[in-house]
Motif scaffolding. Structure first.
Motif, short mmCIF file in Angstrom:
data_model
loop_
_atom_site.label_atom_id
_atom_site.label_comp_id
_atom_site.label_asym_id
_atom_site.label_seq_id
_atom_site.Cartn_x
_atom_site.Cartn_y
_atom_site.Cartn_z
N LEU A 196 0.50 -33.95 42.52
CA LEU A 196 0.44 -33.75 44.11
C LEU A 196 0.67 -35.16 44.55
CD1 LEU A 196 -2.99 -32.11 44.70
CD2 LEU A 196 -0.66 -31.61 45.67
N LEU A 197 0.62 -36.32 44.15
CA LEU A 197 1.15 -37.60 44.71
C LEU A 197 2.36 -37.73 44.68
CD1 LEU A 197 -1.83 -39.75 43.14
CD2 LEU A 197 -1.43 -39.26 45.50
N ASN A 198 2.96 -36.88 43.95
CA ASN A 198 4.73 -37.28 43.49
C ASN A 198 5.34 -36.14 44.29
OD1 ASN A 198 4.28 -39.54 41.96
ND2 ASN A 198 4.09 -38.35 40.16
N GLN A 199 4.74 -35.36 45.33
CA GLN A 199 5.39 -34.03 45.82
C GLN A 199 6.58 -34.76 46.85
OE1 GLN A 199 5.06 -30.55 46.12
NE2 GLN A 199 4.13 -31.06 44.14
N THR A 200 7.62 -34.15 47.03
CA THR A 200 8.70 -34.55 47.90
C THR A 200 8.12 -34.57 49.50
OG1 THR A 200 9.57 -32.20 48.02
CG2 THR A 200 10.63 -33.82 46.38
N LYS A 201 7.26 -33.44 49.68
CA LYS A 201 6.56 -33.52 50.79
C LYS A 201 4.97 -33.89 50.58
CE LYS A 201 5.51 -30.87 55.06
NZ LYS A 201 6.07 -31.77 55.81
N LYS A 202 4.59 -35.05 50.89
CA LYS A 202 3.31 -35.45 50.58
C LYS A 202 2.01 -34.97 51.29
CE LYS A 202 5.34 -38.83 48.27
NZ LYS A 202 5.53 -38.80 46.72
N GLN A 206 -6.34 -45.97 38.17
CA GLN A 206 -6.45 -46.57 39.68
C GLN A 206 -6.26 -45.44 40.70
OE1 GLN A 206 -3.26 -49.45 39.34
NE2 GLN A 206 -4.51 -51.10 38.86
N LEU A 207 -6.69 -44.34 40.36
CA LEU A 207 -6.56 -43.04 41.17
C LEU A 207 -7.70 -43.13 42.26
CD1 LEU A 207 -5.69 -40.32 38.66
CD2 LEU A 207 -4.23 -41.08 40.56
N LEU A 208 -8.96 -43.63 42.09
CA LEU A 208 -9.88 -43.87 42.65
C LEU A 208 -9.57 -44.72 43.93
CD1 LEU A 208 -13.23 -43.53 40.65
CD2 LEU A 208 -11.97 -41.76 41.92
N ASP A 209 -8.40 -45.76 43.64
CA ASP A 209 -8.18 -46.91 44.73
C ASP A 209 -7.20 -46.20 45.55
OD1 ASP A 209 -9.99 -48.63 43.43
OD2 ASP A 209 -8.25 -49.18 42.22
N ASN A 210 -6.70 -44.95 45.29
CA ASN A 210 -5.59 -44.50 46.23
C ASN A 210 -6.36 -43.89 47.42
OD1 ASN A 210 -3.64 -42.52 47.37
ND2 ASN A 210 -2.51 -42.84 45.41
N PRO A 211 -5.76 -44.24 48.53
CA PRO A 211 -6.33 -43.96 49.78
C PRO A 211 -6.22 -42.24 50.33
CG PRO A 211 -4.70 -44.94 50.54
CD PRO A 211 -4.70 -45.28 49.06
N LEU A 212 -5.39 -41.55 49.45
CA LEU A 212 -5.03 -40.19 49.65
C LEU A 212 -6.13 -39.62 48.96
CD1 LEU A 212 -1.23 -39.56 49.23
CD2 LEU A 212 -2.53 -39.74 51.60
N ILE A 213 -6.73 -40.02 48.24
CA ILE A 213 -7.79 -39.21 47.24
C ILE A 213 -9.24 -39.32 47.75
CG2 ILE A 213 -8.87 -38.86 45.01
CD1 ILE A 213 -6.03 -39.66 43.77
N ASP A 214 -9.89 -38.58 48.09
CA ASP A 214 -11.13 -38.16 48.53
C ASP A 214 -12.30 -37.78 47.51
OD1 ASP A 214 -13.13 -38.09 51.34
OD2 ASP A 214 -13.84 -37.00 49.77
N TYR A 215 -12.60 -38.50 46.58
CA TYR A 215 -13.50 -38.14 45.35
C TYR A 215 -14.94 -37.75 45.63
CZ TYR A 215 -15.43 -38.42 40.49
OH TYR A 215 -16.02 -38.18 39.49
N PHE A 249 -0.53 -27.80 37.97
CA PHE A 249 0.31 -28.80 37.97
C PHE A 249 1.48 -28.17 38.91
CE2 PHE A 249 -2.05 -30.12 34.67
CZ PHE A 249 -1.88 -31.23 34.31
N TYR A 250 1.65 -28.73 40.09
CA TYR A 250 2.69 -28.51 41.25
C TYR A 250 3.83 -29.11 40.52
CZ TYR A 250 -1.31 -26.92 44.37
OH TYR A 250 -2.43 -26.39 44.70
N GLN A 251 5.06 -28.20 40.78
CA GLN A 251 6.24 -28.89 40.52
C GLN A 251 6.66 -29.75 41.90
OE1 GLN A 251 9.29 -26.15 39.46
NE2 GLN A 251 8.63 -25.97 37.30
N SER A 252 7.42 -30.61 41.70
CA SER A 252 7.62 -31.67 42.81
C SER A 252 8.16 -31.17 44.08
CB SER A 252 8.61 -32.59 42.23
OG SER A 252 9.72 -32.16 42.03
N ASN A 253 8.72 -30.02 44.31
CA ASN A 253 9.33 -29.76 45.48
C ASN A 253 8.07 -28.30 46.07
OD1 ASN A 253 9.97 -27.68 43.58
ND2 ASN A 253 12.00 -27.33 44.42
N TYR A 254 7.14 -28.27 45.61
CA TYR A 254 6.42 -27.01 45.84
C TYR A 254 6.15 -26.88 47.06
CZ TYR A 254 2.47 -23.25 45.22
OH TYR A 254 1.62 -22.41 45.22
#
Length: 306
Positions: free
Chosen positions: A23-29, A52-61, A99-104
């Motif tokens: 998800l973090l590596n999507q071409t559209k974030k 270090q995924l819990l430090d990523n501001p995009l992830i609400d855990y 696992f989403y492919q990068s251009n999903y």
């Protein structure tokens, strides 16, 4: 299209890390990833911290206080996401082994622009070897008792319309989500996604964007092997609850009884159930009975390890 994502996890930490990175590596974030941890016992929080995924501001855990099942996980995940719905237009839903492919989402975004009246989209679910897992995208062929058939592989050569879908890569507009509410958390597991998709389908067409691919890292189903366990209770019960909710056929209850009697006779006489006849009859008839009585929630004798 601005979108957020919901992921539900339980005791699959390595797969979860991979799913999050996809998800973090999507071409559209994504605008946000709402991660619901159903009280995993395999060290999921520790691995997320190490990566270090819990430090990523995009992830609400959010770690739950107990295992609410897949149904509960999606209920609480969508509920939490909708509190921030002013920040996105669409919400995707998936498990920790998807696992989403990068251009999903780039491809979904193109479809959103091409079909402005459509407010729900899906992609193609494949096994790790690339084989299409057809049971995630289905059409209703009899609306009296909501009989579904998998969309055939031949239809995946182009985009197609469908009726019901799983929570593996579906993308639904915020507007639709606000109207239909949350999934039924009392299903615990199984058919919560199908029931939810029926609510979606009443308000919008659903388009499968066939070039948008999501890899489902799970074991291929072998229909020749009959595997009966605690999960079958919820499958039997919840399909009855779903049909009773969404069908207005006056003869539905009679059909359900006939269908169960037919199944019981098959278990008694078919060689496929040799050695597990009593177990199968007990589990499935308990599910049938509770479904007919509109009993929901999890049952203490039908849980992991029981």
């Amino acid at each position: 299209m601005k979108y957020a994502s919901v992921i539900v996890t339980f005791n699959r930490k390595e797969k979860l890390v991979g799913a999050l990175k996809c998800l973090l590596n999507q071409t559209k974030k994504p605008q946000k990833i709402f991660l619901i941890d159903n009280c995993s016992t395999d060290g999921t929080p520790e691995l997320l911290k190490k990566e270090q995924l819990l430090d990523n501001p995009l992830i609400d855990y959010k770690r739950m206080d107990k295992n609410y099942g897949g149904s509960g996980g999606f209920y609480y995940g969508i509920k939490r996401a909708m509190k921030f719905s002013e920040n996105f237009d669409y919400l995707s839903i998936s498990d920790d082994d998807a696992f989403y492919q990068s251009n999903y989402f780039e491809l979904i975004d193109q479809a959103v622009n091409q079909h402005p009246k459509c407010q729900a989209f899906c992609g193609t679910v494949v096994y790790e070897d690339g084989t299409i897992q057809t049971d995630h995208r289905r059409r209703i062929v009899n609306r009296k008792w909501l009989k579904e058939l998998d969309v055939p592989v031949s239809d995946y050569s182009h985009n197609f319309w469908l009726d019901t879908f799983s929570f593996v890569g579906c993308v639904i507009s915020v507007g639709i989500l606000k109207k239909i509410g949350l999934p039924n958390k009392e299903y615990f597991i199984y058919y919560d996604d199908t029931e939810y998709s029926l609510r979606v389908r009443k308000l919008t067409n659903v388009l499968n964007v066939s070039e948008a691919v999501i890899v489902h890292k799970t074991v291929k189903k072998d229909t020749a092997i009959v595997n009966i366990n605690w999960k079958n209770y919820y499958g039997k019960r919840n399909i009855i609850l779903m049909r009773k909710k969404h069908s207005n056929w006056k003869l539905l209850n009679l059909y359900l009884v006939w269908h169960q009697l037919k199944f019981d006779l098959e278990v008694i006489f078919s060689k496929r159930y040799k050695g597990i006849r009593r177990k199968t009859l007990y589990i499935c008839n308990q599910g049938f009975r509770d479904g007919m009585r509109n009993i929901q929630g999890k049952r203490a004798d039908f849980l992991p390890g029981k």
